[in-house]
Design a protein around this motif. Structure first.
Motif, mmCIF file in Angstrom:
data_model
loop_
_atom_site.group_PDB
_atom_site.id
_atom_site.type_symbol
_atom_site.label_atom_id
_atom_site.label_comp_id
_atom_site.label_asym_id
_atom_site.label_seq_id
_atom_site.Cartn_x
_atom_site.Cartn_y
_atom_site.Cartn_z
ATOM 1 N N MET A 222 0.793 -1.016 0.244
ATOM 2 C CA MET A 222 -0.094 0.032 -0.042
ATOM 3 C C MET A 222 0.852 1.212 0.106
ATOM 4 O O MET A 222 2.081 0.813 0.378
ATOM 5 C CB MET A 222 -0.787 -0.184 1.540
ATOM 6 N N THR A 223 0.918 2.431 -0.770
ATOM 7 C CA THR A 223 0.988 3.557 -0.500
ATOM 8 C C THR A 223 0.329 4.735 0.425
ATOM 9 O O THR A 223 -0.672 4.891 0.420
ATOM 10 C CB THR A 223 1.220 3.872 -2.385
ATOM 11 N N VAL A 224 0.909 5.373 0.702
ATOM 12 C CA VAL A 224 0.380 6.593 1.864
ATOM 13 C C VAL A 224 0.854 7.745 1.230
ATOM 14 O O VAL A 224 2.469 8.196 1.305
ATOM 15 C CB VAL A 224 0.947 6.007 3.743
ATOM 16 N N LEU A 225 0.303 8.990 1.302
ATOM 17 C CA LEU A 225 0.599 9.787 1.129
ATOM 18 C C LEU A 225 -0.208 10.572 1.951
ATOM 19 O O LEU A 225 -0.528 10.437 3.310
ATOM 20 C CB LEU A 225 -0.082 10.862 0.314
ATOM 21 N N VAL A 226 1.699 11.293 2.335
ATOM 22 C CA VAL A 226 1.521 12.547 3.334
ATOM 23 C C VAL A 226 1.819 13.243 2.923
ATOM 24 O O VAL A 226 3.244 13.956 2.235
ATOM 25 C CB VAL A 226 3.404 11.731 4.207
ATOM 26 N N ARG A 227 1.186 14.502 3.483
ATOM 27 C CA ARG A 227 1.297 15.830 2.774
ATOM 28 C C ARG A 227 0.670 17.338 3.665
ATOM 29 O O ARG A 227 0.157 16.930 4.858
ATOM 30 C CB ARG A 227 0.264 15.946 1.472
ATOM 31 N N VAL A 228 0.997 18.494 2.826
ATOM 32 C CA VAL A 228 1.112 19.636 4.299
ATOM 33 C C VAL A 228 -0.473 19.961 3.572
ATOM 34 O O VAL A 228 -0.058 20.188 1.895
ATOM 35 C CB VAL A 228 2.506 20.611 4.077
ATOM 36 N N ALA A 229 -1.264 20.469 3.644
ATOM 37 C CA ALA A 229 -2.790 21.077 3.214
ATOM 38 C C ALA A 229 -3.006 22.297 3.514
ATOM 39 O O ALA A 229 -1.619 22.871 3.663
ATOM 40 C CB ALA A 229 -4.101 20.428 4.261
ATOM 41 N N ALA A 230 -3.780 23.166 2.952
ATOM 42 C CA ALA A 230 -3.342 24.560 2.564
ATOM 43 C C ALA A 230 -3.591 25.443 3.482
ATOM 44 O O ALA A 230 -3.345 25.994 4.074
ATOM 45 C CB ALA A 230 -4.670 25.140 1.759
ATOM 46 N N ASP A 231 -4.107 24.678 4.925
ATOM 47 C CA ASP A 231 -4.608 24.888 6.427
ATOM 48 C C ASP A 231 -3.269 24.223 7.502
ATOM 49 O O ASP A 231 -2.950 24.548 8.298
ATOM 50 C CB ASP A 231 -5.765 24.910 7.086
ATOM 51 N N GLY B 82 9.518 -1.683 1.429
ATOM 52 C CA GLY B 82 9.107 -2.745 1.453
ATOM 53 C C GLY B 82 8.769 -3.219 3.045
ATOM 54 O O GLY B 82 8.811 -4.735 3.207
ATOM 55 N N GLU B 83 9.336 -2.342 4.203
ATOM 56 C CA GLU B 83 9.074 -2.947 5.283
ATOM 57 C C GLU B 83 7.856 -3.084 5.709
ATOM 58 O O GLU B 83 7.323 -1.873 5.083
ATOM 59 C CB GLU B 83 10.118 -1.837 6.654
ATOM 60 N N ARG B 84 7.871 -3.885 6.852
ATOM 61 C CA ARG B 84 6.476 -3.565 7.571
ATOM 62 C C ARG B 84 6.327 -1.924 7.937
ATOM 63 O O ARG B 84 6.728 -1.559 9.028
ATOM 64 C CB ARG B 84 6.104 -4.703 8.280
ATOM 65 N N LEU B 85 4.858 -1.480 7.848
ATOM 66 C CA LEU B 85 4.900 0.042 9.223
ATOM 67 C C LEU B 85 4.342 -0.804 10.310
ATOM 68 O O LEU B 85 3.232 -1.804 10.460
ATOM 69 C CB LEU B 85 3.791 0.464 8.437
ATOM 70 N N GLU C 204 -2.040 7.012 -3.883
ATOM 71 C CA GLU C 204 -1.398 5.922 -5.507
ATOM 72 C C GLU C 204 -0.739 7.942 -5.779
ATOM 73 O O GLU C 204 -1.764 8.878 -5.927
ATOM 74 C CB GLU C 204 -1.983 6.123 -6.014
ATOM 75 N N PRO C 205 0.409 7.539 -5.501
ATOM 76 C CA PRO C 205 1.337 9.346 -6.708
ATOM 77 C C PRO C 205 -0.003 8.918 -7.860
ATOM 78 O O PRO C 205 -0.661 8.081 -8.641
ATOM 79 C CB PRO C 205 2.521 8.484 -7.338
ATOM 80 N N GLY C 206 -0.229 10.879 -7.799
ATOM 81 C CA GLY C 206 -0.313 11.020 -9.278
ATOM 82 C C GLY C 206 -0.171 11.850 -10.330
ATOM 83 O O GLY C 206 1.041 11.575 -10.226
ATOM 84 N N VAL D 172 15.710 10.689 1.288
ATOM 85 C CA VAL D 172 14.386 11.357 1.911
ATOM 86 C C VAL D 172 14.491 9.552 2.768
ATOM 87 O O VAL D 172 14.517 8.492 2.218
ATOM 88 C CB VAL D 172 13.199 10.752 0.896
ATOM 89 N N PRO D 173 14.260 9.957 3.771
ATOM 90 C CA PRO D 173 14.373 9.250 5.413
ATOM 91 C C PRO D 173 13.334 8.209 5.107
ATOM 92 O O PRO D 173 13.770 6.854 4.922
ATOM 93 C CB PRO D 173 13.516 10.272 6.030
ATOM 94 N N PHE D 174 12.088 8.084 3.890
ATOM 95 C CA PHE D 174 11.311 6.992 3.464
ATOM 96 C C PHE D 174 11.917 6.288 2.940
ATOM 97 O O PHE D 174 11.273 4.350 2.516
ATOM 98 C CB PHE D 174 9.635 7.713 3.547
#
Length: 93
Positions: A1-10, A49-52, A19-21, A42-44
């Motif tokens: 699974m892919t996880v998106l981590v981002r900063v929102a407008a607020d 491939g590792e277990r989160l 998934e990446p867009g 990038v640290p990730f």
């Protein structure tokens, strides 16, 4: 699974399965968002491939529903992501 981590407008940190867009423009703001391959520093990257094991979210002291930091714990280490002044920051822990 892919996880998106981002900063929102607020300026809050948002974490969601996704998934990446594709790259896109925001004409109303006069800007463009480019989706590019992640650099090796990038640290990730070292945990692909590792277990989160778990994600520990930390919230703003005054706005309890606004996530400002998260620690992603993997089998071999962890990565901390946080929002500061609208920018996404990442570091090994």
């Amino acid at each position: 699974m892919t996880v998106l981590v981002r900063v929102a407008a607020d300026w809050t940190l948002q974490i969601a399965p996704d998934e990446p867009g594709e790259s896109y423009t925001m004409p109303e703001l006069g800007s463009r968002v480019d989706i590019v391959p992640v650099p090796d520093e990038v640290p990730f990257v070292r945990h692909v491939g590792e277990r989160l094991v778990r994600v520990i979210e930390r919230f703003d002291a005054e706005a309890y529903d606004e996530c400002i930091e998260a620690e992603f714990v993997f089998d071999t280490g962890s990565v901390v992501a946080w929002s500061f002044e609208g920018d996404l920051h990442l570091a090994d822990r």
